[in-house]
Design an enzyme around this catalytic site. Structure first.
Site, PDB file in Angstrom:
ATOM      1  N   ARG A   1       0.843  -1.191   0.000  1.00 61.90           N
ATOM      2  CA  ARG A   1       0.000   0.000   0.000  1.00 61.90           C
ATOM      3  C   ARG A   1       0.885   1.250   0.000  1.00 61.90           C
ATOM      4  O   ARG A   1       1.968   1.257   0.575  1.00 61.90           O
ATOM      5  CB  ARG A   1      -0.838  -0.033   1.278  1.00 61.90           C
ATOM      6  CG  ARG A   1      -1.791   1.131   1.482  1.00 61.90           C
ATOM      7  CD  ARG A   1      -3.004   0.997   0.650  1.00 61.90           C
ATOM      8  NE  ARG A   1      -4.079   1.869   1.117  1.00 61.90           N
ATOM      9  CZ  ARG A   1      -5.124   2.199   0.357  1.00 61.90           C
ATOM     10  NH1 ARG A   1      -5.225   1.742  -0.884  1.00 61.90           N
ATOM     11  NH2 ARG A   1      -6.084   2.958   0.829  1.00 61.90           N
TER      12      ARG A   1
ATOM     13  N   THR B   1     -10.195   0.370  -9.616  1.00 61.45           N
ATOM     14  CA  THR B   1      -9.136  -0.390  -8.989  1.00 61.45           C
ATOM     15  C   THR B   1      -9.166  -1.640  -9.819  1.00 61.45           C
ATOM     16  O   THR B   1     -10.051  -1.785 -10.650  1.00 61.45           O
ATOM     17  CB  THR B   1      -9.525  -0.655  -7.528  1.00 61.45           C
ATOM     18  OG1 THR B   1      -9.405   0.556  -6.822  1.00 61.45           O
ATOM     19  CG2 THR B   1      -8.700  -1.725  -6.857  1.00 61.45           C
TER      20      THR B   1
ATOM     21  N   THR C   1      -4.184  -0.623  -7.128  1.00 64.40           N
ATOM     22  CA  THR C   1      -4.975   0.536  -7.558  1.00 64.40           C
ATOM     23  C   THR C   1      -4.169   1.821  -7.640  1.00 64.40           C
ATOM     24  O   THR C   1      -3.092   1.938  -7.042  1.00 64.40           O
ATOM     25  CB  THR C   1      -6.136   0.758  -6.552  1.00 64.40           C
ATOM     26  OG1 THR C   1      -7.024   1.747  -7.048  1.00 64.40           O
ATOM     27  CG2 THR C   1      -5.630   1.200  -5.194  1.00 64.40           C
TER      28      THR C   1
ATOM     29  N   ASN D   1      -6.241   4.371  -6.957  1.00 67.30           N
ATOM     30  CA  ASN D   1      -7.437   4.920  -6.330  1.00 67.30           C
ATOM     31  C   ASN D   1      -8.457   5.266  -7.413  1.00 67.30           C
ATOM     32  O   ASN D   1      -8.997   4.370  -8.016  1.00 67.30           O
ATOM     33  CB  ASN D   1      -7.155   6.099  -5.404  1.00 67.30           C
ATOM     34  CG  ASN D   1      -8.364   6.390  -4.527  1.00 67.30           C
ATOM     35  OD1 ASN D   1      -9.187   5.505  -4.311  1.00 67.30           O
ATOM     36  ND2 ASN D   1      -8.497   7.605  -4.024  1.00 67.30           N
TER      37      ASN D   1
ATOM     38  N   ASP E   1      -7.804   8.366   0.579  1.00 73.67           N
ATOM     39  CA  ASP E   1      -8.359   7.300   1.430  1.00 73.67           C
ATOM     40  C   ASP E   1      -8.175   7.586   2.923  1.00 73.67           C
ATOM     41  O   ASP E   1      -8.759   6.913   3.762  1.00 73.67           O
ATOM     42  CB  ASP E   1      -7.736   5.944   1.086  1.00 73.67           C
ATOM     43  CG  ASP E   1      -8.422   5.301  -0.120  1.00 73.67           C
ATOM     44  OD1 ASP E   1      -9.489   5.776  -0.518  1.00 73.67           O
ATOM     45  OD2 ASP E   1      -7.875   4.322  -0.658  1.00 73.67           O
TER      46      ASP E   1
ATOM     47  N   SER F   1      -7.799   1.080   3.584  1.00 75.14           N
ATOM     48  CA  SER F   1      -8.271   0.578   2.290  1.00 75.14           C
ATOM     49  C   SER F   1      -9.451  -0.359   2.480  1.00 75.14           C
ATOM     50  O   SER F   1      -9.680  -0.886   3.569  1.00 75.14           O
ATOM     51  CB  SER F   1      -7.123  -0.179   1.621  1.00 75.14           C
ATOM     52  OG  SER F   1      -7.569  -0.805   0.441  1.00 75.14           O
ATOM     53  N   SER F   2     -10.193  -0.566   1.399  1.00 72.67           N
ATOM     54  CA  SER F   2     -11.239  -1.591   1.403  1.00 72.67           C
ATOM     55  C   SER F   2     -10.837  -2.798   0.567  1.00 72.67           C
ATOM     56  O   SER F   2     -11.596  -3.766   0.464  1.00 72.67           O
ATOM     57  CB  SER F   2     -12.541  -1.027   0.824  1.00 72.67           C
ATOM     58  OG  SER F   2     -12.977   0.066   1.583  1.00 72.67           O
TER      59      SER F   2
ATOM     60  N   GLY G   1     -13.930  -1.453  -6.613  1.00 69.92           N
ATOM     61  CA  GLY G   1     -15.240  -0.905  -6.272  1.00 69.92           C
ATOM     62  C   GLY G   1     -15.271  -0.032  -5.037  1.00 69.92           C
ATOM     63  O   GLY G   1     -16.338   0.184  -4.470  1.00 69.92           O
ATOM     64  N   GLY G   2     -14.112   0.474  -4.614  1.00 73.57           N
ATOM     65  CA  GLY G   2     -14.098   1.385  -3.470  1.00 73.57           C
ATOM     66  C   GLY G   2     -14.759   0.742  -2.262  1.00 73.57           C
ATOM     67  O   GLY G   2     -14.468  -0.399  -1.911  1.00 73.57           O
TER      68      GLY G   2
HETATM   69  O1  DON Z   1      -8.017   1.174  -1.208  1.00 74.02           O
HETATM   70  C1  DON Z   1      -9.191   1.461  -1.384  1.00 74.02           C
HETATM   71  O2  DON Z   1     -10.102   1.033  -0.718  1.00 74.02           O
HETATM   72  C2  DON Z   1      -9.534   2.371  -2.549  1.00 74.02           C
HETATM   73  N1  DON Z   1      -8.435   3.223  -2.861  1.00 74.02           N
HETATM   74  C3  DON Z   1      -9.911   1.505  -3.677  1.00 74.02           C
HETATM   75  C4  DON Z   1     -10.312   2.312  -4.859  1.00 74.02           C
HETATM   76  C5  DON Z   1     -11.215   1.593  -5.723  1.00 74.02           C
HETATM   77  O3  DON Z   1     -11.587   0.482  -5.526  1.00 74.02           O
HETATM   78  C6  DON Z   1     -11.695   2.369  -6.867  1.00 74.02           C
HETATM   79  N2  DON Z   1     -12.679   1.668  -7.531  1.00 74.02           N
HETATM   80  N3  DON Z   1     -12.744   0.607  -7.923  1.00 74.02           N
END
Ligand code: DON
Length: 586
Positions: free
Chosen positions: A122, A398, A416, A418, A440, A469-470, A490-491
């Site tokens: 990360r 991502t 990702t 982001n 984030d 992060s997710s 998918g954030g």
């Molecule tokens: O780490 C995270 O949770 C976010 N930066 C992830 C970003 C993301 O999944 C964007 N869309 N798919």
């Protein structure tokens, strides 16, 4: 094959195509076609069919990268070799999410030792970062500062992570792993409809920077579908990496260019920040669910912790009996998701800086306590859980990919920039897009980030800290061996997408294609909204609305890349929500 089916997007089309797919020379190009007996997978019942391969498989969001990975496997490389090769290839062919200038996580099952490993590459906050760096004079979060400026960029971890994985568990040389990516960057590739659309959407963010325009624009406009994307500077950077390894990124020519880019535009990343970047090998988060072991990413991801926490709550309900996407099942999904996301905002952050009670959150007894608040019918209002003021925002960029080899090694990677194309900034002369992962962090307690997620002290900005992060690369094991390898972009919706993939497979016996094609639901506590994809029956939505849910049908959520290991071979599928994805094997 899978791709043409998706384009038609019709059930019949998919069915017809998947019948062909099972025996397709395209899917298993260099393999003997499997016998009918091997392809059988509840054949008469299943509406969607996964891709089959006997020996090894790669599922990724861009077919060219998938092919790079399968080639590595065929040449005798293991799953980590292939995963690293796919990581570099996606940096070329999926520029909106694949990356060298971002970061991510890898989950690995090492067949030889039987161990599961979590690798954390990360991004980290530069030393000069500070808690209030995104606030204006009035103490409000300054619009766009944490997203589309040089201040948005965290110290990238991908290159270090890929090299670390290869050294620890791979068997091939970095130069051989990177070679196909150099070729792809040098010779170029046709821009897909999907990529062209994303370039168009991000036109203003990308168009601000001459270095970015030079790569992704022609005659002042973003590249269009069918145009060729050639990335000469990126090819040069990849060649340097192939020759010198990650040192050239963190302490050499590439790093110098990143630091110079920062210095020209008020960014914070220094030579010291790059030199001090460190990959972390971590103990995965794990839990048991109906006889399966779920192994996933620990903090600084919130993913593994909350997937296990939610599964612990769900285990008490006979979901199989209620049925997939019945109102009753969705009710329990929504209620358990809400409770977990409330904890996320409070407790989760970088374990190097805050004590995260992972064990407490994933304890069965805690799940009992939480589930006691869940009524079989009534909806617990978000305000009864904890207050907040959300502002949702859309972006889904991502990427996740999964690899399984013939020796039983399994790798799941989510990495990702982001948002789409990250900050949109290319470090001049490198061809490398830089992330905007700093968003984030929680810029200010209670103020939502790009995903409508809020946080507090645990995820406040501190120098050297990793933003929460997710991302949830996940392995599900049966009798100690990989059974399902999955994950998603998918954030905020990554956690719930991955969760539903697991539940679809375990509770509803779905194969990876069906699990991916099934409409998803999502509740993240705040906003107090049950978000659903199109495709749920109107009766179900009516029941949920009557129950008191604010149901919102919105754009698709997540894009899984899943491989299932069955006694007769590997069954995988690339989420139909992205037509560019491909699962291939041999
Ligand atoms: O780490 C995270 O949770 C976010 N930066 C992830 C970003 C993301 O999944 C964007 N869309 N798919």
């Amino acid at each position: 094959m899978q791709k043409s089916a998706h384009k038609r997007g019709q059930l019949l089309g998919v069915l017809a195509a998947s019948l062909v797919l099972a025996f397709s020379p395209l899917v298993n190009a260099s393999t003997p076609a499997p016998s009918a007996a091997l392809v059988k997978y509840d054949y008469d019942q299943d509406i969607f069919h996964p891709v089959y391969a006997k020996n090894g498989m790669v599922a990724a969001e861009q077919e060219l990268a998938t092919r790079v990975g399968v080639d590595v496997l065929k040449r005798g490389g293991n799953a980590v070799d292939a995963a690293v090769a796919v990581g570099f290839a996606l940096a070329v062919v999926l520029p909106n999410a694949g990356n060298l200038g971002g970061g991510g996580f890898m989950m690995l099952h090492d067949a030889r030792s039987g161990k599961d490993i979590a690798l954390d590459f990360r991004e980290i906050a530069p030393v000069r970062a500070s808690r209030d760096m995104y606030l204006d004079d009035k103490g409000n979060v300054a619009d766009g500062r944490s997203l589309y400026t040089h201040l948005a960029v965290g110290v990238p971890g991908t290159v270090a992570g890929m090299e670390y994985a290869l050294k620890q568990w791979g068997s091939m040389k970095l130069a051989d792993i990177i070679a196909p990516s150099i070729k792809l960057a040098e010779e170029g590739m046709p821009v897909s409809v999907t990529l062209a659309k994303m370039l168009q959407v991000e036109k203003d963010n990308l168009g601000k920077w001459p270095g970015t325009r030079a790569i992704f624009f022609r005659n002042g406009e973003p590249l269009k579908a069918g145009d060729r994307l050639v990335q000469k500077d990126l090819a040069k950077s990849l060649r340097l990496l192939a020759k010198h390894g990650s040192k050239v990124f963190y302490q050499g020519e590439i790093g110098d260019k990143i630091v110079a880019e920062m210095a020209r535009h008020g960014g914070l990343i220094s030579k010291d920040d790059l030199r001090n970047y460190k990959v972390e090998q971590r103990e995965p988060v794990s839990g048991d669910y109906r006889g399966y072991k779920v192994v996933s990413m620990p903090p600084p991801s919130s993913g593994g912790t909350h997937i296990v926490q939610i599964l612990n709550m769900l285990e008490r309900y006979p979901l199989a009996q209620y049925g997939a996407n019945s109102a009753q099942t969705i009710h329990y999904l929504a209620e358990t998701m809400k409770l977990a996301y409330a904890d996320r905002a409070e407790y989760l952050g970088d374990p190097g800086f805050v004590k995260v009670p992972v064990r407490g959150l994933t304890a069965k007894r805690y799940a009992d306590e939480l589930a006691a608040r869940i009524d079989p019918q009534a909806v617990l209002p978000a305000s009864a859980i904890k207050p907040g003021k959300p502002q949702p925002y859309e972006s889904d960029q991502t990427t996740h990919y999964s690899v399984v080899d013939s020796k039983g090694n399994a790798v799941a990677v989510t990495y990702t920039l982001n948002l789409n194309f990250g900050s949109g900034i290319v470090a001049e002369g490198t061809g490398i897009l830089l992330n905007n992962e700093m968003d984030d962090f929680s810029a200010k307690p209670g103020v939502p980030n790009a995903y409508g997620l809020i946080g507090g002290d645990a995820n406040a900005i501190q120098p050297g800290k990793r933003p929460l992060s997710s991302m949830s690369p996940t392995l599900v094991l049966k009798d100690g061996k990989p059974w399902l390898v999955t994950g998603s972009p998918g954030g905020a919706r990554i956690i719930t997408t991955t969760l539903q993939t697991i539940v679809n497979a375990i509770d509803f016996g779905m194969n990876p294609a069906e699990a991916a094609a099934t409409p998803r639901v999502h509740h993240q506590w705040l906003p107090d909204e049950l978000r659903v994809e199109k495709g749920l029956s109107p009766d179900t939505l009516a029941i949920l609305r009557q129950q008191g849910y604010k149901v919102a049908v919105k754009p698709t959520m997540g894009r899984t890349q899943t491989i299932q290991v069955r006694p007769d071979g590997l069954y995988g599928f690339s989420d139909p929500r992205n037509p560019d994805g491909a699962t291939l094997g041999y």
